[in-house]
Design an enzyme around this catalytic site. Structure first.
Site, PDB file in Angstrom:
ATOM      1  N   HIS A 140       0.819  -1.223   0.000  1.00 48.05           N
ATOM      2  CA  HIS A 140       0.000   0.000   0.000  1.00 48.05           C
ATOM      3  C   HIS A 140       0.853   1.274   0.000  1.00 48.05           C
ATOM      4  CE1 HIS A 140       0.368  -0.050   4.514  1.00 48.05           C
ATOM      5  NE2 HIS A 140       0.301   1.264   4.356  1.00 48.05           N
TER       6      HIS A 140
ATOM      7  N   ASP B   9       0.172  -7.541   1.598  1.00 49.76           N
ATOM      8  CA  ASP B   9       0.615  -6.155   1.739  1.00 49.76           C
ATOM      9  C   ASP B   9       2.134  -6.037   1.816  1.00 49.76           C
ATOM     10  OD1 ASP B   9       0.321  -3.416   1.743  1.00 49.76           O
ATOM     11  OD2 ASP B   9       0.009  -3.288   3.903  1.00 49.76           O
TER      12      ASP B   9
ATOM     13  N   GLY C 126       2.767   6.514   8.430  1.00 47.82           N
ATOM     14  CA  GLY C 126       4.169   6.783   8.112  1.00 47.82           C
ATOM     15  C   GLY C 126       5.092   5.688   8.615  1.00 47.82           C
ATOM     16  N   ASN C 127       4.604   4.851   9.526  1.00 44.69           N
ATOM     17  CA  ASN C 127       5.393   3.710   9.990  1.00 44.69           C
ATOM     18  C   ASN C 127       5.273   2.522   9.048  1.00 44.69           C
ATOM     19  OD1 ASN C 127       5.011   4.867  13.096  1.00 44.69           O
ATOM     20  ND2 ASN C 127       6.858   3.678  12.789  1.00 44.69           N
ATOM     21  N   SER C 128       4.301   2.549   8.149  1.00 46.14           N
ATOM     22  CA  SER C 128       4.091   1.421   7.242  1.00 46.14           C
ATOM     23  C   SER C 128       5.362   1.107   6.470  1.00 46.14           C
ATOM     24  CB  SER C 128       2.982   1.735   6.247  1.00 46.14           C
ATOM     25  OG  SER C 128       1.740   1.766   6.895  1.00 46.14           O
TER      26      SER C 128
END
Length: 166
Positions: free
Chosen positions: A7, A37, A116-118
């Protein structure tokens, strides 16, 4: 190769990787798996590729519930952020943000994971990668103590196929 979430790069046209210390690289999507993902990026341009560090894989099975977990990422644009918590649960299933199915077999942590940690690392106290930060469960889009990561053993199996077949 660089791992991230599907994503994060799903709509990407040009991918630029910026590492701590200012090293910058161009990359392309080598392969991605929307259901899990995960995306694998291949660095295509930049100096010092051979000097990049690699996180050793850990086994989330050996990290007990209540064991320390450290989330690394860039929440809200704050680069190189590290938060600590515990591994809260294993094998969690949560709905996908688009309401089409679910993510399964996730690790749950109370280490703060925010937008933002993804694609960032979830590591144990030995610095071994036990998961890839992927989602939060929140009504406010901010961490409420329910962060989720894809287990490293699942990532390892999928990445091999993504590198070989896209």
């Amino acid at each position: 190769y660089v791992l991230t979430n599907e994503h994060v790069v799903a709509e990407a046209q040009n991918i630029r990787l910026v590492f701590r210390g200012g090293k910058t690289f161009q990359a392309e999507i080598l392969g991605k798996d929307e259901m899990i993902d995960i995306a694998v990026l291949e660095i295509t341009k930049g100096e010092g590729i051979d000097d990049l560090p690699a996180a050793p894989l850990g086994d989330p099975k050996t990290t007990p519930i209540g064991g320390w977990a450290i989330a690394i990422g860039n929440p809200e644009g704050f680069e190189n952020t590290v938060t600590a918590g515990v591994l809260s649960a294993k094998n969690r299933t949560i709905p996908r943000p688009n309401s089409e199915g679910s993510y399964q077999n996730l690790l749950q942590t109370d280490a703060a994971i925010n937008p933002g940690n993804s694609g960032g690392a979830l590591v144990n106290l030995e610095g071994k990668l036990v998961g890839i930060n992927t989602a939060i469960a929140s009504r406010s889009r901010r961490s409420e103590g329910y962060g989720f990561a894809i287990p490293s053993l699942l990532v390892d199996r999928v990445v091999t196929d993504l590198i070989a077949y896209g």
